[in-house]
Design a protein around this motif. Structure first.
Motif, PDB file in Angstrom:
ATOM      1  N   HIS B  12      48.933  36.894  49.761  1.00 11.46           N
ATOM      2  CA  HIS B  12      48.414  37.855  48.792  1.00 11.46           C
ATOM      3  C   HIS B  12      47.468  38.840  49.486  1.00 11.46           C
ATOM      4  O   HIS B  12      47.494  40.043  49.221  1.00 11.46           O
ATOM      5  CB  HIS B  12      47.694  37.093  47.671  1.00 11.46           C
ATOM      6  CG  HIS B  12      47.329  37.933  46.483  1.00 11.46           C
ATOM      7  ND1 HIS B  12      46.541  37.451  45.464  1.00 11.46           N
ATOM      8  CD2 HIS B  12      47.621  39.208  46.144  1.00 11.46           C
ATOM      9  CE1 HIS B  12      46.382  38.390  44.551  1.00 11.46           C
ATOM     10  NE2 HIS B  12      47.027  39.475  44.947  1.00 11.46           N
ATOM     11  N   GLU B  15      49.597  41.306  51.387  1.00 12.47           N
ATOM     12  CA  GLU B  15      50.205  42.257  50.446  1.00 12.47           C
ATOM     13  C   GLU B  15      49.169  43.286  49.989  1.00 12.47           C
ATOM     14  O   GLU B  15      49.450  44.490  49.919  1.00 12.47           O
ATOM     15  CB  GLU B  15      50.741  41.470  49.245  1.00 12.47           C
ATOM     16  CG  GLU B  15      51.367  42.323  48.162  1.00 12.47           C
ATOM     17  CD  GLU B  15      51.714  41.501  46.911  1.00 12.47           C
ATOM     18  OE1 GLU B  15      51.393  40.288  46.872  1.00 12.47           O
ATOM     19  OE2 GLU B  15      52.282  42.077  45.973  1.00 12.47           O
ATOM     20  N   PHE B  16      47.956  42.822  49.697  1.00 14.78           N
ATOM     21  CA  PHE B  16      46.901  43.711  49.206  1.00 14.78           C
ATOM     22  C   PHE B  16      46.471  44.695  50.299  1.00 14.78           C
ATOM     23  O   PHE B  16      46.290  45.885  50.047  1.00 14.78           O
ATOM     24  CB  PHE B  16      45.707  42.878  48.724  1.00 14.78           C
ATOM     25  CG  PHE B  16      44.700  43.659  47.940  1.00 14.78           C
ATOM     26  CD1 PHE B  16      44.809  43.770  46.557  1.00 14.78           C
ATOM     27  CD2 PHE B  16      43.638  44.288  48.564  1.00 14.78           C
ATOM     28  CE1 PHE B  16      43.888  44.502  45.823  1.00 14.78           C
ATOM     29  CE2 PHE B  16      42.705  45.018  47.846  1.00 14.78           C
ATOM     30  CZ  PHE B  16      42.825  45.122  46.465  1.00 14.78           C
ATOM     31  N   VAL B  39      39.387  42.163  42.696  1.00  9.68           N
ATOM     32  CA  VAL B  39      39.978  42.723  41.471  1.00  9.68           C
ATOM     33  C   VAL B  39      41.355  42.128  41.211  1.00  9.68           C
ATOM     34  O   VAL B  39      41.824  42.082  40.069  1.00  9.68           O
ATOM     35  CB  VAL B  39      40.028  44.272  41.573  1.00  9.68           C
ATOM     36  CG1 VAL B  39      41.156  44.725  42.491  1.00  9.68           C
ATOM     37  CG2 VAL B  39      40.170  44.897  40.199  1.00  9.68           C
ATOM     38  N   ALA B  40      41.990  41.620  42.264  1.00 12.64           N
ATOM     39  CA  ALA B  40      43.315  41.029  42.120  1.00 12.64           C
ATOM     40  C   ALA B  40      43.271  39.659  41.439  1.00 12.64           C
ATOM     41  O   ALA B  40      44.318  39.075  41.154  1.00 12.64           O
ATOM     42  CB  ALA B  40      44.003  40.921  43.477  1.00 12.64           C
ATOM     43  N   ARG B  43      45.386  38.919  38.198  1.00 15.23           N
ATOM     44  CA  ARG B  43      46.702  38.261  38.174  1.00 15.23           C
ATOM     45  C   ARG B  43      46.648  36.873  37.533  1.00 15.23           C
ATOM     46  O   ARG B  43      47.610  36.405  36.948  1.00 15.23           O
ATOM     47  CB  ARG B  43      47.174  38.023  39.608  1.00 15.23           C
ATOM     48  CG  ARG B  43      47.982  39.066  40.261  1.00 15.23           C
ATOM     49  CD  ARG B  43      48.491  38.440  41.540  1.00 15.23           C
ATOM     50  NE  ARG B  43      49.305  39.355  42.317  1.00 15.23           N
ATOM     51  CZ  ARG B  43      50.012  38.953  43.359  1.00 15.23           C
ATOM     52  NH1 ARG B  43      49.982  37.703  43.748  1.00 15.23           N
ATOM     53  NH2 ARG B  43      50.737  39.810  44.039  1.00 15.23           N
ATOM     54  N   TYR B  48      44.474  38.663  30.663  1.00 20.50           N
ATOM     55  CA  TYR B  48      44.623  40.024  31.197  1.00 20.50           C
ATOM     56  C   TYR B  48      45.796  40.723  30.513  1.00 20.50           C
ATOM     57  O   TYR B  48      46.878  40.146  30.392  1.00 20.50           O
ATOM     58  CB  TYR B  48      44.860  39.937  32.701  1.00 20.50           C
ATOM     59  CG  TYR B  48      44.839  41.255  33.417  1.00 20.50           C
ATOM     60  CD1 TYR B  48      43.707  42.053  33.415  1.00 20.50           C
ATOM     61  CD2 TYR B  48      45.959  41.707  34.121  1.00 20.50           C
ATOM     62  CE1 TYR B  48      43.684  43.257  34.091  1.00 20.50           C
ATOM     63  CE2 TYR B  48      45.942  42.906  34.808  1.00 20.50           C
ATOM     64  CZ  TYR B  48      44.804  43.682  34.789  1.00 20.50           C
ATOM     65  OH  TYR B  48      44.785  44.869  35.461  1.00 20.50           O
ATOM     66  N   ARG B  50      47.006  44.027  31.257  1.00 16.38           N
ATOM     67  CA  ARG B  50      47.746  45.093  31.952  1.00 16.38           C
ATOM     68  C   ARG B  50      48.937  44.505  32.706  1.00 16.38           C
ATOM     69  O   ARG B  50      49.148  44.777  33.897  1.00 16.38           O
ATOM     70  CB  ARG B  50      46.819  45.843  32.909  1.00 16.38           C
ATOM     71  CG  ARG B  50      45.781  46.676  32.195  1.00 16.38           C
ATOM     72  CD  ARG B  50      45.002  47.551  33.153  1.00 16.38           C
ATOM     73  NE  ARG B  50      44.090  48.429  32.444  1.00 16.38           N
ATOM     74  CZ  ARG B  50      43.439  49.438  33.005  1.00 16.38           C
ATOM     75  NH1 ARG B  50      43.598  49.697  34.283  1.00 16.38           N
ATOM     76  NH2 ARG B  50      42.627  50.184  32.308  1.00 16.38           N
ATOM     77  N   ARG B  51      49.665  43.650  32.034  1.00 16.07           N
ATOM     78  CA  ARG B  51      50.876  43.060  32.589  1.00 16.07           C
ATOM     79  C   ARG B  51      51.803  42.737  31.419  1.00 16.07           C
ATOM     80  O   ARG B  51      51.378  42.664  30.260  1.00 16.07           O
ATOM     81  CB  ARG B  51      50.568  41.772  33.370  1.00 16.07           C
ATOM     82  CG  ARG B  51      50.017  40.645  32.513  1.00 16.07           C
ATOM     83  CD  ARG B  51      49.816  39.371  33.311  1.00 16.07           C
ATOM     84  NE  ARG B  51      49.161  38.332  32.546  1.00 16.07           N
ATOM     85  CZ  ARG B  51      49.792  37.445  31.766  1.00 16.07           C
ATOM     86  NH1 ARG B  51      51.101  37.493  31.650  1.00 16.07           N
ATOM     87  NH2 ARG B  51      49.121  36.525  31.108  1.00 16.07           N
TER      88      ARG B  51
END
Lengths: 132, 140
Positions: B12, B15-16, B39-40, B43, B48, B50-51
């Motif tokens: 992760h 990826e970030f 902030v990740a 996930r 949350y 925003r998904r």
């Protein structure tokens, strides 16, 4: 960067930001707000096109901080998101040492601007410079 | 207030890092988290929005809802987390303040504060998400 008030570091942190990078950031951060990947949604809601997450601009700016503070040198990093960042934008970050403390840590002022010179992010950070 | 676990995974982090411009970031099983990586944790936040979620329509947050915009962020690092750790994130409401807008009217700023503690209960990072929206309500 020297630990002296007024010392500067300037770095191009994004050259021609792509939509693909916005999508990559949505996946990495988990923030899939459609403003940042859905052009139709963004234009329907009053924007000219989709635009970058504020946190992507802050993350990109953070690359300049890592360059001078190292990966674990920061004590604090704060930023205000001033203007949208659009696909195709080239971003440049400038760091200026604002204070040097007795313990060796420094305060820096942060400014990230686009290719037109418009400031899109303003912030401050405190930490110990890498190699200091 | 709510809490959830945030596993710091090396893949992760890779990826970030690539997503914020370190395009050739390699896999490092001992990597330190980048400055804005906390902030990740979103996930892993079950609340949350925003998904895509099975219990809500998409998109859940539209501008006309008056939810405002993300205006800024502050991270305070007490210690930099590394890959392999599992942190506990606790999300709580922070301070609220008002400012006069440039075009007249009032702006309401609101903080959401997330603290991240390690397996020993030691504070690693405090993150302050600052939201702003036009405030049309009359205040006392």
């Amino acid at each position: 960067m020297r630990p002296e008030v007024g010392a500067r570091h300037r770095q191009v942190v994004a050259e021609g930001l792509t939509r693909t990078q916005l999508v990559a950031y949505a996946g990495a951060s988990g923030d899939f707000h459609p403003f940042h990947h859905d052009e139709i949604y963004a234009t329907t809601h009053g924007f000219d096109q989709l635009f970058a997450h504020g946190m992507l601009t802050m993350g990109i700016t953070g690359e300049a901080l890592v360059a001078v503070f190292g990966p674990e040198g920061l004590d604090r990093y704060g930023a205000d998101f001033l203007k949208p960042v659009w696909p195709g934008d080239t971003l440049t970050t400038e760091l200026v040492v604002a204070a040097v403390h007795d313990d060796g840590s420094v305060d820096v002022e942060i400014s990230t601007t686009d290719q037109h010179g418009t400031q899109v992010l303003r912030g401050t950070a405190t930490g110990r410079l890498a190699g200091d | 207030m709510r809490s959830f676990e945030f596993p710091i995974e090396a893949g992760h982090i890779q990826e970030f890092k690539r997503a914020v411009g370190d395009l050739d970031a390699s896999f490092d099983p001992d990597a330190a988290a980048p400055p804005t990586f906390m902030v990740a944790a979103d996930r892993y936040d079950p609340d949350y929005d925003r998904r895509l979620r099975s219990d809500r329509s998409w998109p859940p947050v539209a501008p006309e809802s008056g939810s405002g915009f993300h205006a800024g962020m502050v991270f305070e690092y007490h210690r930099h987390p590394r890959a392999g750790e599992v942190l506990t994130a606790t999300v709580a409401d922070g301070e609220e303040w008002f400012k006069q807008g440039r075009r007249g009217g009032q702006l309401r700023f609101r903080e959401i504060v997330t603290t991240f503690v390690d397996a020993d209960g030691q504070l690693c990072v405090t993150a302050r998400w600052i939201n702003v929206r036009a405030d049309n309500e009359v205040r006392e």
